[in-house]
Design a protein around this motif. Structure first.
Motif, PDB file in Angstrom:
ATOM      1  N   ALA A  88      19.508  -2.100   4.226  1.00 20.53           N
ATOM      2  CA  ALA A  88      19.474  -1.884   2.777  1.00 20.53           C
ATOM      3  C   ALA A  88      19.002  -3.113   2.006  1.00 20.53           C
ATOM      4  N   PRO A  89      17.778  -3.573   2.234  1.00 20.72           N
ATOM      5  CA  PRO A  89      17.289  -4.775   1.553  1.00 20.72           C
ATOM      6  C   PRO A  89      16.825  -4.473   0.132  1.00 20.72           C
ATOM      7  N   ASP A  90      16.488  -5.522  -0.598  1.00 21.43           N
ATOM      8  CA  ASP A  90      15.898  -5.349  -1.926  1.00 21.43           C
ATOM      9  C   ASP A  90      14.486  -4.793  -1.821  1.00 21.43           C
ATOM     10  N   ALA A  91      13.784  -5.103  -0.754  1.00 17.31           N
ATOM     11  CA  ALA A  91      12.429  -4.605  -0.543  1.00 17.31           C
ATOM     12  C   ALA A  91      12.092  -4.723   0.931  1.00 17.31           C
ATOM     13  N   ALA A  92      11.124  -3.912   1.359  1.00 19.00           N
ATOM     14  CA  ALA A  92      10.625  -3.960   2.734  1.00 19.00           C
ATOM     15  C   ALA A  92       9.149  -4.298   2.709  1.00 19.00           C
ATOM     16  N   LEU A  93       8.706  -5.154   3.629  1.00 22.59           N
ATOM     17  CA  LEU A  93       7.287  -5.460   3.787  1.00 22.59           C
ATOM     18  C   LEU A  93       6.747  -4.643   4.953  1.00 22.59           C
ATOM     19  N   CYS A  94       5.768  -3.801   4.675  1.00 21.22           N
ATOM     20  CA  CYS A  94       5.107  -3.026   5.719  1.00 21.22           C
ATOM     21  C   CYS A  94       3.848  -3.775   6.124  1.00 21.22           C
ATOM     22  N   LEU A  95       3.792  -4.223   7.382  1.00 19.15           N
ATOM     23  CA  LEU A  95       2.695  -5.075   7.816  1.00 19.15           C
ATOM     24  C   LEU A  95       1.414  -4.297   8.091  1.00 19.15           C
ATOM     25  N   HIS A  96       1.521  -2.990   8.336  1.00 15.85           N
ATOM     26  CA  HIS A  96       0.326  -2.168   8.554  1.00 15.85           C
ATOM     27  C   HIS A  96       0.451  -0.883   7.733  1.00 15.85           C
ATOM     28  N   PRO A  97       0.264  -0.976   6.419  1.00 11.05           N
ATOM     29  CA  PRO A  97       0.484   0.198   5.563  1.00 11.05           C
ATOM     30  C   PRO A  97      -0.511   1.320   5.791  1.00 11.05           C
ATOM     31  N   GLN A  98      -1.653   1.042   6.427  1.00  8.66           N
ATOM     32  CA  GLN A  98      -2.590   2.126   6.728  1.00  8.66           C
ATOM     33  C   GLN A  98      -2.060   3.013   7.859  1.00  8.66           C
ATOM     34  N   ALA A  99      -1.215   2.463   8.707  1.00  7.53           N
ATOM     35  CA  ALA A  99      -0.693   3.207   9.852  1.00  7.53           C
ATOM     36  C   ALA A  99       0.668   3.826   9.573  1.00  7.53           C
ATOM     37  N   VAL A 100       1.432   3.253   8.641  1.00  4.53           N
ATOM     38  CA  VAL A 100       2.811   3.691   8.407  1.00  4.53           C
ATOM     39  C   VAL A 100       3.036   3.881   6.912  1.00  4.53           C
ATOM     40  N   PRO A 101       3.437   5.070   6.454  1.00  3.96           N
ATOM     41  CA  PRO A 101       3.710   5.269   5.030  1.00  3.96           C
ATOM     42  C   PRO A 101       5.091   4.763   4.643  1.00  3.96           C
ATOM     43  N   LYS A 102       5.350   4.717   3.361  1.00  2.00           N
ATOM     44  CA  LYS A 102       6.708   4.486   2.861  1.00  2.00           C
ATOM     45  C   LYS A 102       7.571   5.646   3.345  1.00  2.00           C
ATOM     46  N   MET A 103       8.744   5.342   3.924  1.00  3.54           N
ATOM     47  CA  MET A 103       9.561   6.407   4.493  1.00  3.54           C
ATOM     48  C   MET A 103      11.001   6.414   3.994  1.00  3.54           C
ATOM     49  N   THR A 104      11.388   5.448   3.147  1.00  5.91           N
ATOM     50  CA  THR A 104      12.762   5.371   2.680  1.00  5.91           C
ATOM     51  C   THR A 104      12.779   5.099   1.182  1.00  5.91           C
ATOM     52  N   ALA A 105      13.985   5.115   0.621  1.00  2.87           N
ATOM     53  CA  ALA A 105      14.138   4.821  -0.801  1.00  2.87           C
ATOM     54  C   ALA A 105      13.978   3.336  -1.105  1.00  2.87           C
ATOM     55  N   VAL A 106      13.976   2.489  -0.085  1.00  2.00           N
ATOM     56  CA  VAL A 106      13.807   1.049  -0.289  1.00  2.00           C
ATOM     57  C   VAL A 106      12.407   0.773  -0.842  1.00  2.00           C
ATOM     58  N   PRO A 107      12.268  -0.019  -1.932  1.00  3.17           N
ATOM     59  CA  PRO A 107      10.923  -0.366  -2.412  1.00  3.17           C
ATOM     60  C   PRO A 107      10.094  -0.979  -1.283  1.00  3.17           C
ATOM     61  N   SER A 108       8.917  -0.443  -1.089  1.00  2.00           N
ATOM     62  CA  SER A 108       8.088  -0.821   0.053  1.00  2.00           C
ATOM     63  C   SER A 108       6.832  -1.528  -0.430  1.00  2.00           C
ATOM     64  N   LEU A 109       6.576  -2.713   0.129  1.00  2.00           N
ATOM     65  CA  LEU A 109       5.415  -3.520  -0.240  1.00  2.00           C
ATOM     66  C   LEU A 109       4.449  -3.528   0.935  1.00  2.00           C
ATOM     67  N   GLY A 110       3.270  -2.961   0.734  1.00  2.00           N
ATOM     68  CA  GLY A 110       2.279  -2.883   1.801  1.00  2.00           C
ATOM     69  C   GLY A 110       1.403  -4.121   1.826  1.00  2.00           C
ATOM     70  N   CYS A 111       1.240  -4.707   2.997  1.00  2.00           N
ATOM     71  CA  CYS A 111       0.414  -5.906   3.155  1.00  2.00           C
ATOM     72  C   CYS A 111      -1.032  -5.490   3.422  1.00  2.00           C
ATOM     73  N   HIS A 112      -1.861  -5.584   2.409  1.00  2.00           N
ATOM     74  CA  HIS A 112      -3.255  -5.151   2.514  1.00  2.00           C
ATOM     75  C   HIS A 112      -4.119  -6.347   2.894  1.00  2.00           C
ATOM     76  N   TRP A 113      -4.103  -6.677   4.178  1.00  2.00           N
ATOM     77  CA  TRP A 113      -4.838  -7.855   4.659  1.00  2.00           C
ATOM     78  C   TRP A 113      -5.793  -7.482   5.794  1.00  2.00           C
ATOM     79  N   ASN A 114      -6.077  -6.194   5.932  1.00  2.00           N
ATOM     80  CA  ASN A 114      -7.077  -5.736   6.886  1.00  2.00           C
ATOM     81  C   ASN A 114      -8.234  -5.076   6.140  1.00  2.00           C
ATOM     82  N   PRO A 115      -9.469  -5.261   6.582  1.00  2.00           N
ATOM     83  CA  PRO A 115     -10.613  -4.667   5.884  1.00  2.00           C
ATOM     84  C   PRO A 115     -10.526  -3.147   5.845  1.00  2.00           C
ATOM     85  N   PRO A 116     -10.740  -2.533   4.696  1.00  2.00           N
ATOM     86  CA  PRO A 116     -10.672  -1.066   4.605  1.00  2.00           C
ATOM     87  C   PRO A 116     -11.639  -0.364   5.547  1.00  2.00           C
ATOM     88  N   SER A 117     -12.774  -0.987   5.846  1.00  2.00           N
ATOM     89  CA  SER A 117     -13.767  -0.316   6.690  1.00  2.00           C
ATOM     90  C   SER A 117     -13.246  -0.061   8.104  1.00  2.00           C
TER      91      SER A 117
END
Length: 672
Positions: free
Chosen positions: A25-54
């Motif tokens: 139950a953290p204040d926020a979660a960091l998702c390291l690969h948001p293209q592969a894994v969606p937000k799945m809980t009520a915890v605010p989720s921060l997606g790390c967009h550090w991979n090229p979209p292509s």
């Protein structure tokens, strides 16, 4: 990241499952690969967009997954701009902060000396990464290569072992080497996203040799030695070796450069620096996640809680979930047998009325939904089907969309449903972990658990109860989406705010009956399984340094492309591995084509009963009039090698078969 968070005193935990995250139950979660894994809980989720979209452009789930997160941590202006462009029409607030695949703020001493080698580490997920370049460095004994042993067997002399992923060993080993390589895929250069190497090498106090990545040039300037990759791998290797020779003979100057780059890193880009703005970002997400008027009042919404097979006990669980809404509704209607017993003990927020619509025993969930919706008194209506669990911002974000677009009659959110167990493989650069929830795939009918509809537009639909069970909510979703999508009054909130059961969980008889209600609708002509558009197929592999060279070649993809190959031509296939085998089998179908053999940059001998030559070994007598078809992911590198060794002898006729091989492998992965 854990080391950096320890340094600034933040409580943290690395989790791999929804259960672990919800338990922490953290204040926020960091998702390291948001293209592969969606937000799945009520915890605010921060997606790390550090991979090229292509890299993900052919993954149908990637965009929906990455947009499902609440905040966006972006590794560059272009990535942030892309996200804002995509979400512009939605009116959704886009909360962003900078985040790079960086390192903890270590300041290890520069150790460059006359025996230093270039540190390089990689998983080599895309095949032989920079094969000619790294081989040239290995021959000169100026390369210290690390990663998984089985991925680097072709460079065994330069391989120095596997390093543990403990946040320390990679940086410490780079420090011992004294200098290191920071090379980017063309996709990283195009998107302006730096990879992790520049930050690790800075923390290690190692002298950096890099391509001219715009981020590195802008921020690190003359603290880094640069190479030009436009002339191909062998030319780049010569530049790197020249830098290495200079560094070994000017070690003091090289150490000064490394220390200067390290200071830039520590002041701007260490993880401790990057984490600092995140509390404010999370506060912004909470502040902008719903309607949020200046004087909060319950939303003019009726929420229907129909009692189904789970009985009053399961309905009570849904009411508890509703009590956690940050913006409560003005009305909750519990409908079904036992509704009164459910409604009496439940606490509701001030200003929210709780009503019970009692039905006789033996009713179905659809009967309760119809009765509850008919009793609804507010201007907007939504419902929580059995099994649905909303996140705290669910109602607020749905209603916010109606305020932003006043002409709308139907709003829907993105809904998470249980992920089915499949045997599918996961092709691509990153492993997709098993996940209990996935976003509902886009289709003509939104999931009924995520709908908010105008009450006055429901009258005609509620006139007759169709006598369905759990399928009643799906019938309403079908009819509403047909009515309002064609009228242009249907809006996607672009938020992921609820988990619910999948349509496949409906009893078979209900699924059949749902089809009956659409018998009188005009049928759409099926277009079948269309192949991907040509514009979406890559010309060459992601690691090819000069993809524009590949774009100048005619490419082989459809049957007519192969049919147009010169009649009576003698074909050599460049590539004697899996791609070459696929192409050999395809060419065998065409009677006007004969395959004489293979070319390969590293192999010689025989493959599938045909000779294998290296380009420079192909006898001149065999070259005249031949066609060379490239079946290799390094198309540009193959073209450069052919021109270097053969173009002076004869005019070459070249074709690019990488798009054919890529499409085959994607299809093969989907059916594996």
């Amino acid at each position: 990241m854990a080391i950096a968070l320890d340094a600034i005193g933040w409580e943290h935990q690395i989790v791999n499952t929804v259960e672990e995250l919800e338990s922490f139950a953290p204040d926020a979660a960091l998702c390291l690969h948001p293209q592969a894994v969606p937000k799945m809980t009520a915890v605010p989720s921060l997606g790390c967009h550090w991979n090229p979209p292509s890299i993900f452009e052919n993954d149908p789930d990637a965009l929906a997954n990455e947009l499902s997160h609440d905040g966006f941590l972006t590794a560059g202006v272009a990535i942030e701009r892309r996200l804002r462009d995509i979400l512009w029409r939605s009116g959704r607030s886009v909360a962003t902060a900078p985040m790079y695949p960086s390192s903890q703020g270590w300041k290890l001493a520069a150790s460059l000396n006359v025996n230093s080698r270039f540190f390089y580490v990689g998983s080599n997920w895309d095949g032989r990464r920079f094969p000619a370049l790294l081989e040239a460095l290995g021959r000169r004994r100026m390369l210290a290569l690390h990663g998984q042993a089985e991925r680097w067997q072709h460079l065994a002399e330069a391989f120095m072992g596997t390093l543990p992923f403990d946040g320390r060993s990679v940086i410490e080993r780079a420090q011992a080497c004294g200098m290191g390589l920071c090379l980017h895929l063309p996709a990283h250069l195009e998107a302006g996203i730096p990879n992790m190497r520049v930050f690790e090498l800075c923390a290690a106090g190692a002298l950096i040799v890099s391509d001219r990545h715009p981020f590195i040039v802008e921020h690190f300037r003359d603290t880094v030695l640069y190479i030009d990759t436009a002339l191909g791998e062998e030319a780049a290797a010569e530049q790197i070796l020249a830098h290495g020779d200079w560094a070994r003979t000017h070690a003091a100057a090289g150490r000064d450069m490394a220390r200067a780059a390290q200071e830039v890193f520590l002041q701007r880009f260490s993880l401790e620096r990057l984490f600092a703005p995140l509390p404010d970002l999370v506060a912004e997400i909470w502040r902008t996640s719903g309607h949020r008027p200046e004087r909060p009042e319950p939303l003019p919404v009726s929420v229907i809680v129909p009692i189904g097979e789970g009985g009053p006990a399961e309905a009570s669980e849904r009411l508890v979930a509703l009590s956690g809404q940050r913006e409560p509704p003005k009305e909750i209607v519990v409908a079904g047998h036992g509704a009164q017993s459910v409604a009496e003990p439940i606490w509701v927020p001030a200003g929210t009325s709780l009503r019970a619509v009692e039905l006789p025993a033996g009713h179905m969930e659809g009967n309760a939904l119809w009765a509850g919706a008919q009793a609804a008194a507010q201007g907007w209506v939504t419902w929580l089907p059995e099994g649905a669990r909303p996140f705290p911002e669910h109602l607020g974000s749905l209603y916010a969309a109606t305020v932003l677009q006043p002409d709308t009659c139907l709003v829907y959110s993105q809904v998470l449903q249980p992920a089915p167990e499949t045997g599918e493989s996961n092709p691509g650069p990153f492993h997709k972990p098993k996940r209990p929830w996935r976003l509902v795939e886009g289709g003509s009918v939104p999931h009924p658990a995520g709908l908010l509809a105008r009450r006055n537009r429901l009258e005609s639909l509620l006139r007759d109860d169709p006598g369905l069970g759990a399928g009643g909510a799906w019938l309403l979703a079908q009819q509403l989406s047909t009515l309002f999508k064609t009228a242009g009054a249907c809006v996607d909130s672009r938020r992921t705010t609820i988990r619910a059961r999948a349509e496949s969980a409906l009893p078979q008889v209900e699924q059949v009956r749902l089809g009956h209600f659409n018998q009188l609708r005009p049928r759409q002509v099926s277009k079948g399984n269309n192949p991907p558009a040509l514009a979406t197929l890559p010309w060459t592999g992601p690691s090819d340094l000069n993809p524009q060279i590949a774009e100048s070649l005619p490419r082989l993809l459809e049957p007519e492309d192969f049919a147009h190959l010169p009649r009576g031509c003698c074909v050599y296939i460049y590539g004697a591995s899996r791609g070459g085998e696929l192409l050999r089998l395809e060419l065998a179908k065409w009677t006007h084509i004969s395959v004489a053999g293979f070319l390969d940059s590293y192999r010689r001998g025989e493959a599938w009963g045909l000779p294998v030559y290296q380009p420079e070994e192909l006898p001149i007598s065999k070259i005249t009039g031949i066609v060379i078809v490239i079946a290799n992911q390094y198309v540009a590198a193959c073209v450069e090698r052919l021109h270097r060794h053969l173009s002076g002898e004869v005019s070459l006729t070249l074709y690019n078969a990488y798009p054919y091989i890529h499409r085959h492998c994607v299809a093969e992965g989907k059916t594996a």
